[in-house]
Design a protein around this motif. Structure first.
Motif, mmCIF file in Angstrom:
data_model
loop_
_atom_site.group_PDB
_atom_site.id
_atom_site.type_symbol
_atom_site.label_atom_id
_atom_site.label_comp_id
_atom_site.label_asym_id
_atom_site.label_seq_id
_atom_site.Cartn_x
_atom_site.Cartn_y
_atom_site.Cartn_z
ATOM 1 N N GLY A 17 0.832 -1.111 0.182
ATOM 2 C CA GLY A 17 0.135 0.010 -0.099
ATOM 3 C C GLY A 17 0.722 1.071 -0.013
ATOM 4 O O GLY A 17 1.911 1.337 0.593
ATOM 5 N N ARG A 18 0.311 2.303 -0.721
ATOM 6 C CA ARG A 18 1.104 3.610 -0.720
ATOM 7 C C ARG A 18 1.600 4.279 0.606
ATOM 8 O O ARG A 18 2.782 4.446 0.683
ATOM 9 N N GLN A 19 0.929 4.031 1.877
ATOM 10 C CA GLN A 19 1.630 4.426 3.065
ATOM 11 C C GLN A 19 2.560 3.619 3.488
ATOM 12 O O GLN A 19 3.662 4.131 4.010
ATOM 13 N N VAL A 57 3.002 -0.717 -6.031
ATOM 14 C CA VAL A 57 2.318 0.094 -5.133
ATOM 15 C C VAL A 57 1.073 0.314 -5.333
ATOM 16 O O VAL A 57 0.652 0.709 -6.628
ATOM 17 N N VAL A 58 -0.001 0.195 -4.659
ATOM 18 C CA VAL A 58 -1.148 0.370 -4.602
ATOM 19 C C VAL A 58 -1.683 1.541 -4.041
ATOM 20 O O VAL A 58 -1.428 2.026 -3.123
ATOM 21 N N SER A 59 -2.292 2.400 -4.892
ATOM 22 C CA SER A 59 -2.586 3.882 -4.630
ATOM 23 C C SER A 59 -3.644 4.318 -5.691
ATOM 24 O O SER A 59 -3.518 4.047 -6.632
ATOM 25 N N ARG A 60 -4.909 4.743 -5.145
ATOM 26 C CA ARG A 60 -5.981 5.505 -5.796
ATOM 27 C C ARG A 60 -5.303 6.958 -6.373
ATOM 28 O O ARG A 60 -5.838 7.384 -7.471
ATOM 29 N N SER A 61 -4.685 7.481 -5.311
ATOM 30 C CA SER A 61 -4.288 9.004 -5.534
ATOM 31 C C SER A 61 -3.186 9.144 -6.356
ATOM 32 O O SER A 61 -2.848 10.269 -7.033
ATOM 33 N N VAL A 90 -0.426 1.108 -9.292
ATOM 34 C CA VAL A 90 -1.746 0.608 -9.834
ATOM 35 C C VAL A 90 -2.820 1.196 -8.728
ATOM 36 O O VAL A 90 -2.395 1.445 -7.778
ATOM 37 N N GLY A 91 -4.014 0.982 -9.457
ATOM 38 C CA GLY A 91 -5.117 1.714 -8.727
ATOM 39 C C GLY A 91 -5.879 0.970 -7.937
ATOM 40 O O GLY A 91 -6.934 1.404 -7.373
ATOM 41 N N SER A 92 -5.629 -0.530 -7.964
ATOM 42 C CA SER A 92 -6.607 -1.437 -7.208
ATOM 43 C C SER A 92 -5.805 -2.788 -6.924
ATOM 44 O O SER A 92 -4.788 -3.044 -7.447
ATOM 45 N N ALA A 93 -6.450 -3.444 -6.092
ATOM 46 C CA ALA A 93 -5.837 -4.684 -5.541
ATOM 47 C C ALA A 93 -5.708 -5.581 -6.878
ATOM 48 O O ALA A 93 -4.756 -6.449 -7.082
ATOM 49 N N GLY A 109 -0.020 -2.218 3.852
ATOM 50 C CA GLY A 109 -0.414 -2.321 5.389
ATOM 51 C C GLY A 109 -1.941 -2.737 5.474
ATOM 52 O O GLY A 109 -2.497 -3.455 4.723
ATOM 53 N N GLU A 110 -2.280 -2.150 6.704
ATOM 54 C CA GLU A 110 -3.622 -2.702 7.096
ATOM 55 C C GLU A 110 -4.810 -2.471 6.064
ATOM 56 O O GLU A 110 -5.435 -3.553 5.820
ATOM 57 N N GLN A 111 -4.820 -1.368 5.554
ATOM 58 C CA GLN A 111 -5.769 -1.020 4.588
ATOM 59 C C GLN A 111 -5.640 -1.968 3.411
ATOM 60 O O GLN A 111 -6.660 -2.770 2.922
ATOM 61 N N GLY A 165 -5.121 -0.870 18.856
ATOM 62 C CA GLY A 165 -4.164 -1.200 17.623
ATOM 63 C C GLY A 165 -5.226 -1.310 16.585
ATOM 64 O O GLY A 165 -6.256 -0.928 16.368
ATOM 65 N N LEU A 166 -4.309 -1.963 15.332
ATOM 66 C CA LEU A 166 -4.849 -2.501 14.254
ATOM 67 C C LEU A 166 -5.275 -3.937 14.066
ATOM 68 O O LEU A 166 -4.770 -4.636 14.839
ATOM 69 N N ARG A 167 -6.053 -4.024 12.955
ATOM 70 C CA ARG A 167 -6.652 -5.608 13.041
ATOM 71 C C ARG A 167 -6.591 -6.172 11.610
ATOM 72 O O ARG A 167 -7.046 -5.336 10.671
HETATM 73 N N1 LIG Z 1 2.014 -6.014 10.835
HETATM 74 C C1 LIG Z 1 2.400 -5.819 9.475
HETATM 75 O O1 LIG Z 1 2.938 -6.826 8.902
HETATM 76 C C2 LIG Z 1 2.694 -4.617 8.822
HETATM 77 C C3 LIG Z 1 2.931 -4.480 7.412
HETATM 78 C C4 LIG Z 1 3.057 -3.507 6.654
HETATM 79 C C5 LIG Z 1 2.487 -2.261 7.392
HETATM 80 N N2 LIG Z 1 2.205 -2.146 8.674
HETATM 81 C C6 LIG Z 1 1.740 -1.039 9.369
HETATM 82 O O2 LIG Z 1 0.435 -0.578 8.975
HETATM 83 C C7 LIG Z 1 0.232 0.613 8.919
HETATM 84 C C8 LIG Z 1 -0.053 1.169 7.549
HETATM 85 O O3 LIG Z 1 -1.210 0.811 7.064
HETATM 86 P P1 LIG Z 1 -2.184 1.566 6.392
HETATM 87 O O4 LIG Z 1 -3.257 0.911 6.275
HETATM 88 O O5 LIG Z 1 -2.285 2.891 6.864
HETATM 89 O O6 LIG Z 1 -1.789 1.836 5.047
HETATM 90 P P2 LIG Z 1 -1.268 0.980 3.398
HETATM 91 O O7 LIG Z 1 -2.618 -0.199 3.327
HETATM 92 O O8 LIG Z 1 0.123 0.591 3.591
HETATM 93 O O9 LIG Z 1 -1.731 2.297 2.657
HETATM 94 C C9 LIG Z 1 -2.972 2.614 2.490
HETATM 95 C C10 LIG Z 1 -3.096 3.365 1.019
HETATM 96 O O10 LIG Z 1 -3.023 2.442 0.128
HETATM 97 C C11 LIG Z 1 -3.900 2.600 -1.122
HETATM 98 N N3 LIG Z 1 -4.704 1.628 -0.807
HETATM 99 C C12 LIG Z 1 -5.186 0.577 -0.100
HETATM 100 N N4 LIG Z 1 -6.112 -0.047 -0.395
HETATM 101 C C13 LIG Z 1 -6.489 0.113 -1.467
HETATM 102 C C14 LIG Z 1 -7.324 -0.288 -2.589
HETATM 103 N N5 LIG Z 1 -8.027 -1.435 -2.260
HETATM 104 N N6 LIG Z 1 -7.316 0.264 -3.733
HETATM 105 C C15 LIG Z 1 -6.523 1.325 -4.003
HETATM 106 N N7 LIG Z 1 -5.621 1.802 -3.328
HETATM 107 C C16 LIG Z 1 -5.610 1.221 -2.105
HETATM 108 C C17 LIG Z 1 -4.392 4.104 -0.763
HETATM 109 O O11 LIG Z 1 -3.253 4.984 -1.156
HETATM 110 P P3 LIG Z 1 -3.827 6.481 -1.648
HETATM 111 O O12 LIG Z 1 -4.297 7.379 -0.386
HETATM 112 O O13 LIG Z 1 -2.499 7.001 -2.370
HETATM 113 O O14 LIG Z 1 -4.836 6.374 -2.714
HETATM 114 C C18 LIG Z 1 -4.382 4.000 1.072
HETATM 115 O O15 LIG Z 1 -4.463 5.270 1.278
HETATM 116 C C19 LIG Z 1 1.428 1.026 9.708
HETATM 117 O O16 LIG Z 1 1.129 1.317 11.171
HETATM 118 C C20 LIG Z 1 2.520 0.129 9.365
HETATM 119 O O17 LIG Z 1 3.466 0.315 10.262
HETATM 120 C C21 LIG Z 1 2.148 -3.466 9.345
#
Ligand SMILES: NC(=O)c1ccc[n+]([C@@H]2O[C@H](COP(=O)([O-])OP(=O)(O)OC[C@H]3O[C@@H](n4cnc5c(N)ncnc54)[C@H](OP(=O)(O)O)[C@@H]3O)[C@@H](O)[C@H]2O)c1
Length: 180
Positions: free
Chosen positions: A45-47, A74-78, A87-90, A110-112, A138-140
């Motif tokens: 994910g982008r973050q 890297v997956v990112s809509r923005s 790319v813009g989707s999973a 990441g989580e999203q 936390g996150l889930r």
């Molecule tokens: N436990 C682990 O193994 C692990 C692994 C990695 C990260 N982490 C933690 O996870 C957290 C970050 O997770 P996060 O959820 O905030 O970020 P993330 O999933 O890495 O990134 C979120 C971004 O990815 C894009 N995105 C996500 N799902 C999408 C989809 N279905 N289609 C299109 N774009 C999509 C969007 O980007 P745009 O906003 O650019 O559109 C979204 O804002 C941090 O705390 C990190 O430390 C943990």
């Protein structure tokens, strides 16, 4: 193409957050680098990708070279990220790696993004590293509301440093109303 969700969990079942004060365990990072080396790619994910870019290298191991050779998607809509393939989707991430001839894909988070792949039924295996830490609420990792899936334990391994790795196959989720 087999899609493997790789994630670290805390001992209280959270999706572990990585922060400068509480970085991932080196044993888990080394396993991630080894799996990227074997599979040749990862989807992120982008973050998480931007966090990864902003962090200093934590070990002298040659993970940098491993990542340089990997197909990183890297997956990112923005589209607010420069460098590798964006790319813009999973589904588009999977299609991209399939077109590039990969037989498997490693899903780094990441989580999203992990939860988006789970919601879309795109995950075949889970590779979960249970780290010896506790967090707050936390996150889930989760399925959409009402979701349920059975897992089959494929392997368990001690990565060292108190990190245990559990590898599960994810059975296809029965559709609502389907007869088991
Ligand atoms: N436990 C682990 O193994 C692990 C692994 C990695 C990260 N982490 C933690 O996870 C957290 C970050 O997770 P996060 O959820 O905030 O970020 P993330 O999933 O890495 O990134 C979120 C971004 O990815 C894009 N995105 C996500 N799902 C999408 C989809 N279905 N289609 C299109 N774009 C999509 C969007 O980007 P745009 O906003 O650019 O559109 C979204 O804002 C941090 O705390 C990190 O430390 C943990």
């Amino acid at each position: 193409m087999k899609i493997i969700l790789w994630a670290t969990l805390t001992a209280n079942g959270n999706y572990a957050r990585s922060t400068p004060a509480h970085p991932p365990k080196p044993e888990a990072l080394a396993d991630f680098a080894a799996q990227v080396g074997a599979i040749g790619n990862f989807i992120v994910g982008r973050q998480t990708f931007q966090e990864f870019q902003s962090q200093p290298r934590r070990s002298a191991e040659d993970a940098g070279a491993t990542f340089a050779r990997a197909d990183i998607v890297v997956v990112s809509r923005s589209g607010e990220v420069k460098g590798p393939t964006v790319v813009g989707s999973a589904q588009a991430a999977v299609a991209h790696l399939r077109e590039r001839g990969h037989a498997a894909a490693l899903l780094a988070g990441g989580e999203q993004l992990h939860n988006a792949f789970l919601a879309e039924g795109l995950v075949d295996e889970l590779c979960l590293n249970v780290a010896p830490v506790l967090e707050d609420a936390g996150l889930r990792l989760h399925l959409p509301p009402g979701g349920f899936a059975s897992l089959r334990l494929l392997a368990s391994r001690d990565l060292g440093g108190g990190v245990l790795q559990l590898r599960y196959a994810l059975a296809p989720t029965p559709r609502s109303g389907a007869i088991a």
